[in-house]
Design an enzyme around this catalytic site. Sequence first.
Site, short mmCIF file in Angstrom:
data_model
loop_
_atom_site.label_atom_id
_atom_site.label_comp_id
_atom_site.label_asym_id
_atom_site.label_seq_id
_atom_site.Cartn_x
_atom_site.Cartn_y
_atom_site.Cartn_z
N GLU A 188 0.84 -1.19 0.00
CA GLU A 188 0.00 0.00 0.00
C GLU A 188 0.88 1.24 0.00
OE1 GLU A 188 -1.39 -1.33 4.20
OE2 GLU A 188 -1.88 0.77 4.03
N CYS A 213 -3.65 -3.19 4.12
CA CYS A 213 -2.81 -4.29 4.61
C CYS A 213 -3.28 -5.65 4.10
CB CYS A 213 -2.79 -4.30 6.14
SG CYS A 213 -2.26 -2.74 6.83
N THR A 245 3.41 3.48 16.01
CA THR A 245 3.02 2.20 15.37
C THR A 245 3.56 2.12 13.94
OG1 THR A 245 0.88 2.94 14.50
CG2 THR A 245 0.90 2.16 16.76
N HIS A 273 -3.21 -10.08 11.98
CA HIS A 273 -2.57 -8.85 11.49
C HIS A 273 -2.18 -8.04 12.73
CE1 HIS A 273 -1.74 -5.18 9.46
NE2 HIS A 273 -2.75 -4.55 10.04
#
Length: 407
Positions: A88, A120, A163, A244
């Site tokens: 992405e 994702c 993150t 994930h």
Amino acid sequence: MATRPDRLSIGIDAIALSVPRGFVDLGELAEAHGVAPSKYLSGLGTRRMAIAAPDEDPVTLGVNAARRLFQRSGASPADIGLCVVGTETAVDHAKPVAAFLHGLLGLPSACRVFEAKHACFGGTAGLLNAVEWIASGSARGRAALVVCTDIARYALGSPGEPTQGAGAVALLIRERPRLMELEVGRTGSYARDVHDFWRPIHHKNALVDGHFSVQCYLDALAGAYREWRRIAEDGEPLARTCYHVPYGKMARKAHRHRRMIDGLSEQAADESFAVEVEPSLSLPAQVGNIYTGSLYLALASLFQAQADALAGLRVGLFSYGSGCCAEFFAGVVLPEAAPLVRHLDIDGPVRDCRRMSVPEYEALRAEDATADRRPAPDAPPPAQRGTEGRAVYLGIDASERRVYANE
Ligand code: CAA
């Protein structure tokens, strides 16, 4: 669950990673931000985030993961008939990252090559496509190379910043695999049009409605998992589940949510986390979010930690892509996995990653803004094709073509 000879045996034959040269320690980032380190370390469940330098991009990360895959697995570029890159954070609106990989790896011309984008979820879209390509007979004995490669970037100072991460996971998908046989045709899907995380085409940093994105993830997990249970409930229980992992705490929330759908109390669901999920979180905690590759980084962690103990056991896999699309599916770890995992040395690149200070990281981020427009040297060395060396990005030429070389 034993492998049955009367069933299609297709799955993950080998796996390899690549990460940038440097990482930031999240305890140090918290201190620099005046935030309690415990918020990042235990509140988010993160420890480090890998940071790409201006000569590292999704192409170089993907090429380097694939080169390591070929070097360690015994496969050769000549074996590949399909090359899919899930990303992405592509480098061009038209030319796919997969085309750069095709050239830099020296893959055969008789090869289907494309890029898959759905936040994702793009890597999983590529993986499931590869499995179905083999199941359909189109592969004619050839293997698929699926590469998930991304650089997760949020604005400095935003809640998403701790993150971040960067890296790539390369997967070799073929018949009679050595690591994991996937359950072909038994997946639970979920999709919904939401704006939880997005990146308009003029933005380098992702935009996110953070708390809403967490809820979207959990809703998608519930939808995909319920559908999977309806289709695949006749199988053995899941010994482990990889999720994930945008940050470690998200996997914890996901596991609680899923196991409560199974009827466990909140306490029992939380108690099952240490056995069923924790072994998959070591590499994600050291690399951060790598978007498309994040689920497969968790799976790589699990192989690394427990391939011996898991032979013959069923592992659940949950992939989430904002926007959103999610899929829950499963595979069985194969007896050949344990010796192969030792040989693959999966976390070698993570061990080689070096700590950078917060000021160094902030300086890299400032350079990052112009890296896509940096001129390449006038007479760059010819791009080296094949499976050797570490690829680097040099800049763009006078026609704005990206130029790559070996370090
Ligand atoms: N010590 C320990 N824990 C602390 C703490 C402290 N001093 N201070 C806060 N915490 C805890 C909080 O209680 C909270 O825990 P719970 O979630 O269990 O309640 C946790 O730390 C996070 O605190 P906040 O919710 O206050 O954090 P925030 O508002 O600053 O941001 C976030 C959190 C929304 C996840 C943000 O990091 C973000 O936007 N991240 C990017 C988006 C993302 O990753 N979304 C995940 C789902 S979408 C997806 O998965 C796709 C993708 O890859 C992006």
